[in-house]
Scaffold this motif. Structure first.
Motif, PDB file in Angstrom:
ATOM      1  N   PRO A   1      45.049  31.651  53.204  1.00 56.20           N
ATOM      2  CA  PRO A   1      43.831  31.893  53.970  1.00 56.20           C
ATOM      3  C   PRO A   1      43.698  33.357  54.380  1.00 56.20           C
ATOM      4  O   PRO A   1      44.613  33.941  54.945  1.00 56.20           O
ATOM      5  N   ALA A   2      42.536  33.935  54.095  1.00 60.11           N
ATOM      6  CA  ALA A   2      42.309  35.352  54.371  1.00 60.11           C
ATOM      7  C   ALA A   2      40.838  35.682  54.261  1.00 60.11           C
ATOM      8  O   ALA A   2      40.080  34.966  53.619  1.00 60.11           O
ATOM      9  N   PRO A   3      40.407  36.775  54.883  1.00 58.29           N
ATOM     10  CA  PRO A   3      39.047  37.252  54.651  1.00 58.29           C
ATOM     11  C   PRO A   3      38.963  37.884  53.275  1.00 58.29           C
ATOM     12  O   PRO A   3      39.933  38.472  52.783  1.00 58.29           O
ATOM     13  N   PHE A   4      37.828  37.777  52.644  1.00 59.99           N
ATOM     14  CA  PHE A   4      37.687  38.327  51.292  1.00 59.99           C
ATOM     15  C   PHE A   4      37.683  39.851  51.288  1.00 59.99           C
ATOM     16  O   PHE A   4      37.923  40.467  50.255  1.00 59.99           O
ATOM     17  N   SER A   5      37.466  40.448  52.426  1.00 55.74           N
ATOM     18  CA  SER A   5      37.549  41.901  52.506  1.00 55.74           C
ATOM     19  C   SER A   5      38.959  42.399  52.245  1.00 55.74           C
ATOM     20  O   SER A   5      39.149  43.567  51.894  1.00 55.74           O
ATOM     21  N   VAL A   6      39.944  41.510  52.372  1.00 53.86           N
ATOM     22  CA  VAL A   6      41.317  41.908  52.043  1.00 53.86           C
ATOM     23  C   VAL A   6      41.838  41.174  50.806  1.00 53.86           C
ATOM     24  O   VAL A   6      42.795  41.613  50.183  1.00 53.86           O
ATOM     25  N   ILE A   7      41.212  40.071  50.438  1.00 52.15           N
ATOM     26  CA  ILE A   7      41.604  39.392  49.205  1.00 52.15           C
ATOM     27  C   ILE A   7      41.188  40.216  47.993  1.00 52.15           C
ATOM     28  O   ILE A   7      41.930  40.322  47.012  1.00 52.15           O
ATOM     29  N   GLN A   8      40.019  40.820  48.059  1.00 53.19           N
ATOM     30  CA  GLN A   8      39.514  41.579  46.905  1.00 53.19           C
ATOM     31  C   GLN A   8      40.449  42.734  46.524  1.00 53.19           C
ATOM     32  O   GLN A   8      40.757  42.906  45.333  1.00 53.19           O
ATOM     33  N   PRO A   9      40.934  43.550  47.471  1.00 46.09           N
ATOM     34  CA  PRO A   9      41.895  44.593  47.080  1.00 46.09           C
ATOM     35  C   PRO A   9      43.180  44.006  46.503  1.00 46.09           C
ATOM     36  O   PRO A   9      43.756  44.561  45.558  1.00 46.09           O
ATOM     37  N   ALA A  10      43.637  42.885  47.063  1.00 46.76           N
ATOM     38  CA  ALA A  10      44.829  42.233  46.531  1.00 46.76           C
ATOM     39  C   ALA A  10      44.575  41.724  45.116  1.00 46.76           C
ATOM     40  O   ALA A  10      45.467  41.753  44.261  1.00 46.76           O
ATOM     41  N   PHE A  11      43.366  41.259  44.880  1.00 40.52           N
ATOM     42  CA  PHE A  11      42.995  40.803  43.538  1.00 40.52           C
ATOM     43  C   PHE A  11      43.065  41.956  42.542  1.00 40.52           C
ATOM     44  O   PHE A  11      43.564  41.786  41.416  1.00 40.52           O
ATOM     45  N   ARG A  12      42.592  43.110  42.939  1.00 42.09           N
ATOM     46  CA  ARG A  12      42.651  44.258  42.026  1.00 42.09           C
ATOM     47  C   ARG A  12      44.095  44.644  41.717  1.00 42.09           C
ATOM     48  O   ARG A  12      44.415  45.041  40.595  1.00 42.09           O
ATOM     49  N   THR A  13      44.968  44.517  42.704  1.00 42.03           N
ATOM     50  CA  THR A  13      46.391  44.779  42.468  1.00 42.03           C
ATOM     51  C   THR A  13      46.957  43.757  41.497  1.00 42.03           C
ATOM     52  O   THR A  13      47.712  44.096  40.572  1.00 42.03           O
ATOM     53  N   TRP A  14      46.606  42.482  41.702  1.00 39.08           N
ATOM     54  CA  TRP A  14      47.069  41.414  40.810  1.00 39.08           C
ATOM     55  C   TRP A  14      46.572  41.652  39.392  1.00 39.08           C
ATOM     56  O   TRP A  14      47.308  41.490  38.423  1.00 39.08           O
ATOM     57  N   LEU A  15      45.310  42.056  39.289  1.00 41.89           N
ATOM     58  CA  LEU A  15      44.714  42.296  37.980  1.00 41.89           C
ATOM     59  C   LEU A  15      45.426  43.444  37.258  1.00 41.89           C
ATOM     60  O   LEU A  15      45.683  43.370  36.047  1.00 41.89           O
ATOM     61  N   SER A  16      45.777  44.469  37.976  1.00 43.35           N
ATOM     62  CA  SER A  16      46.500  45.595  37.374  1.00 43.35           C
ATOM     63  C   SER A  16      47.863  45.151  36.841  1.00 43.35           C
ATOM     64  O   SER A  16      48.284  45.569  35.761  1.00 43.35           O
ATOM     65  N   LYS A  17      48.523  44.282  37.587  1.00 41.15           N
ATOM     66  CA  LYS A  17      49.821  43.774  37.137  1.00 41.15           C
ATOM     67  C   LYS A  17      49.664  42.925  35.873  1.00 41.15           C
ATOM     68  O   LYS A  17      50.502  42.979  34.972  1.00 41.15           O
ATOM     69  N   GLN A  18      48.587  42.143  35.828  1.00 45.54           N
ATOM     70  CA  GLN A  18      48.348  41.330  34.633  1.00 45.54           C
ATOM     71  C   GLN A  18      48.138  42.215  33.409  1.00 45.54           C
ATOM     72  O   GLN A  18      48.635  41.934  32.318  1.00 45.54           O
ATOM     73  N   LEU A  19      47.416  43.314  33.601  1.00 49.31           N
ATOM     74  CA  LEU A  19      47.181  44.247  32.494  1.00 49.31           C
ATOM     75  C   LEU A  19      48.475  44.899  32.037  1.00 49.31           C
ATOM     76  O   LEU A  19      48.721  45.061  30.833  1.00 49.31           O
ATOM     77  N   ARG A  20      49.323  45.262  32.986  1.00 53.40           N
ATOM     78  CA  ARG A  20      50.602  45.884  32.619  1.00 53.40           C
ATOM     79  C   ARG A  20      51.498  44.901  31.885  1.00 53.40           C
ATOM     80  O   ARG A  20      52.257  45.286  30.990  1.00 53.40           O
ATOM     81  N   ASN A  21      51.405  43.625  32.263  1.00 57.23           N
ATOM     82  CA  ASN A  21      52.253  42.609  31.637  1.00 57.23           C
ATOM     83  C   ASN A  21      51.806  42.251  30.225  1.00 57.23           C
ATOM     84  O   ASN A  21      52.524  41.583  29.483  1.00 57.23           O
ATOM     85  N   GLN A  22      50.576  42.666  29.885  1.00 55.83           N
ATOM     86  CA  GLN A  22      50.109  42.376  28.525  1.00 55.83           C
ATOM     87  C   GLN A  22      50.976  43.166  27.549  1.00 55.83           C
ATOM     88  O   GLN A  22      50.619  43.626  26.588  1.00 55.83           O
TER      89      GLN A  22
END
Length: 606
Positions: free
Chosen positions: A585-606
């Motif tokens: 549970p979190a506000p999306f104002s802080v989930i969105q930056p975390a999502f971008r971090t997650w997305l960057s990790k997914q790209l690196r793992n490719q």
């Protein structure tokens, strides 16, 4: 459709803390040519000291929060002794203007204490909690001076509608719980008396509800004016007492008599006093339009949007544009589906799912979601039906969040009122059960989060997730003809989006009923007066309620679309869902930056 919680006047944290997923910077790289062992150890020793202090800080805050109300205390933790808590607060809390104003002072003090910690010295989990509290404080301080705009009494989700349900689900683990229950129920007339004093102050300030809204609240109160021996609170009490093994038959009979006496002397008078108090104040609420018509109504609406949706969009204007964009996307999808599958239109008024019984539906959903969602630990659930006398005043369905140390036991309520007969039970139970509220709460609580995080409530994260997976359930192998599930999902999303859009138009832009009717008639061919009246009144009575659902859904869909676009063939839906669930549970104002971090990790793992 609510995760049912008791919303009280803002106090220290009011159970509406923010959960941050923004990963603060790690400790800076120490790069002297040859750091000495002593220097290295001293650095970590300072970290450990800060971490221990922060744990104590959050533990104290957790204990203080749940000790403010006996209901909150009992529903937060089943075994308080495991946390060193041995005194059950026998009060429903303090709902007063003075307490609310004190809440702002407490928040400012909390902010100073929080800023004494250096987040770089904390663990990753603690750093999240640090961000959580900072986000919450900044949001809640925006309501300083707007306390009288709070609406404790509203249709469907007001305290007067929800509190009796919480009493009916107050678990009896031992005889002590029965004593605590009766003591708490005995204070309900005093508690409602505080609320009426607050409503009088609203009236004096020209902020009391309109007569039409008051009529709706009165009807919800009248539903509880039932003779004690016919009350659902007598039936549920008797069932819980009979299940206890540490009571004799004589003791059980004695407790049942005591309960009837409390209902007669405190519960029923509490609702009679609410009815009399509201009736006496009718006529003093002169605004039958939205919040924007009050002196600081637009300011309060902005606060509500940020507090209840935690949106990542920085302004009402930007949020409105995002809602319009998502609405257009769903409308275009409907057009594309009907173009590819014109035959689906023939099934709109005559379709059915494979399963129609609640238990069969939930069992089916549990097996169907395994490919796209992470596995849950063992847990159970009970499906109950709203008492007949309360059907008119409660939501179509709702889920009760379990205590943090008893996530295995879950309860879902279904409202059998005929006005909900057209609601699809299959998708409703996906929203409330698997993979909705029940699934999300069990997943999070079973991860053993920090106690403080476990009591945080973020409506838009919770309802956004449940709405998103409700629409997902339409696309399962559920018995619907090809294309129909997708069509129904997008159509339901459009309906919800209209409510969210009009919420802003009415409560922020100042639309009246005529403007609302013109919009609905022009763009959606909705011209029936009773439908327009229903939409308009519901948005006036519960500002941002529908936005909690739609904005959360919209934010998740935005992230989902971005992930698919960037990851392409490497996108994995289960990984995306796991990210959202692990975030919690979190506000999306802080989930969105975390999502971008997650997305960057997914790209690196490719």
């Amino acid at each position: 459709m609510k995760n049912i919680v008791l919303k009280q006047g803002r106090r220290f944290l009011s159970f509406f803390l923010a959960v941050s997923l923004l990963c603060a910077c790690a400790p800076p790289n120490k790069s002297p040519a040859a750091p000495t062992g002593a220097g290295y150890e001293q650095f970590h020793a300072r970290d450990l000291s800060a971490q221990n202090k922060f744990d104590q800080f959050t533990n104290d805050l957790f204990r203080e929060e749940i000790s403010d109300s006996g209901i909150s205390f009992h529903f937060s933790i089943a075994d308080p002794a495991s946390r060193g808590l041995d005194t059950v607060p026998l009060t429903l809390g303090d709902f007063s203007l003075d307490k609310m104003k004190q809440g702002s002072k407490d928040l400012r003090e909390l902010k100073m204490k929080l800023e004494d910690f250096n987040p770089r010295q904390l663990t990753d989990e603690q750093r999240l909690t640090w961000q959580i509290l900072r986000s919450y404080i900044n949001t809640e301080l925006a309501s300083d001076g707007l306390e009288l705009y709070a609406q404790p009494l509203t249709t469907t989700i007001g305290i007067q509608a929800q509190l009796p349900i919480l009493f009916s689900e107050y678990a009896f683990y031992t005889r002590d719980d029965v004593d605590h229950y009766l003591a708490l129920l005995s204070t309900i007339d005093d508690y409602y008396g505080q609320i009426m004093e607050f409503e009088k102050k609203k009236s004096e300030a020209g902020l009391f509800m309109s007569d039409a809204t008051a009529d709706h609240v009165l009807k919800s109160c009248e539903a509880y004016l039932i003779q004690p021996d016919h009350s659902f609170l007598a039936d549920t009490f008797n069932t819980r007492v009979d299940a206890l093994t540490d009571l004799t038959d004589e003791e059980k009979a004695s407790y049942k008599e005591k309960n009837l006496k409390v209902l007669e002397e405190h519960f029923i008078p509490a609702y009679k006093n609410l009815v009399n108090g509201i009736t006496a104040l009718m006529g003093t609420g002169t605004n039958d339009k939205g919040l924007s018509q009050y002196p600081k109504g637009k300011e309060y609406f902005e606060y509500l949007v940020n507090s209840n949706t935690g949106t990542s969009y920085g302004s009402i204007r930007n949020l409105t544009k995002a809602i319009e964009k998502q609405l257009n996307s769903d409308i275009q999808a409907i057009g594309q589906i009907t173009k590819e599958h014109p035959e689906v239109l023939d099934h709109l008024d005559n379709y059915s799912f494979h399963y129609t019984k609640p238990e069969d539906i939930l069992d089916f959903l549990k097996t169907q979601i395994s490919s796209d969602f992470p596995e849950l630990p063992p847990c159970s659930y009970t499906v109950k039906y709203v008492p007949n006398s309360l059907e008119a005043s409660l939501s179509p369905a709702f889920y009760l969040v379990p205590p943090l140390d008893r996530y295995e036991d879950n309860v879902i309520y279904i409202n059998g009122n005929p006005r909900f007969q057209n609601d699809d039970l299959f998708t409703t139970l996906a929203h409330e059960g698997y993979p909705g509220h029940l699934y999300q709460n069990v997943y999070f609580l079973s991860s053993k989060p920090n106690d403080l995080r476990s009591i945080l409530s973020f409506p838009s994260y919770s309802e956004g997730w449940a709405t998103y997976v409700e629409f997902y359930s339409y696309t399962m192998d559920n018995g619907l003809p090809p294309g129909l599930g997708e069509l129904l999902a997008h159509n339901t999303a459009v309906t919800l989006g209209i409510y969210a859009y009009l919420d802003i138009c009415i409560n922020y832009e100042g639309w009246d009923k005529e403007q609302t009717a013109k919009y609905l008639g022009t763009f959606y061919n909705i011209e029936k007066t009773d439908i327009v009246d229903s939409i308009y009144n519901s948005l006036i009575e519960n500002p941002t309620n529908y936005m909690e659902y739609y904005v959360g859904y919209m934010e998740i869909m935005e992230m989902l679309g971005t992930a698919k676009k960037i990851l392409k063939d490497d996108f994995n839906l289960k990984d995306f869902h796991t990210f959202l669930l692990n975030t919690g549970p979190a506000p999306f104002s802080v989930i969105q930056p975390a999502f971008r971090t997650w997305l960057s990790k997914q790209l690196r793992n490719q």
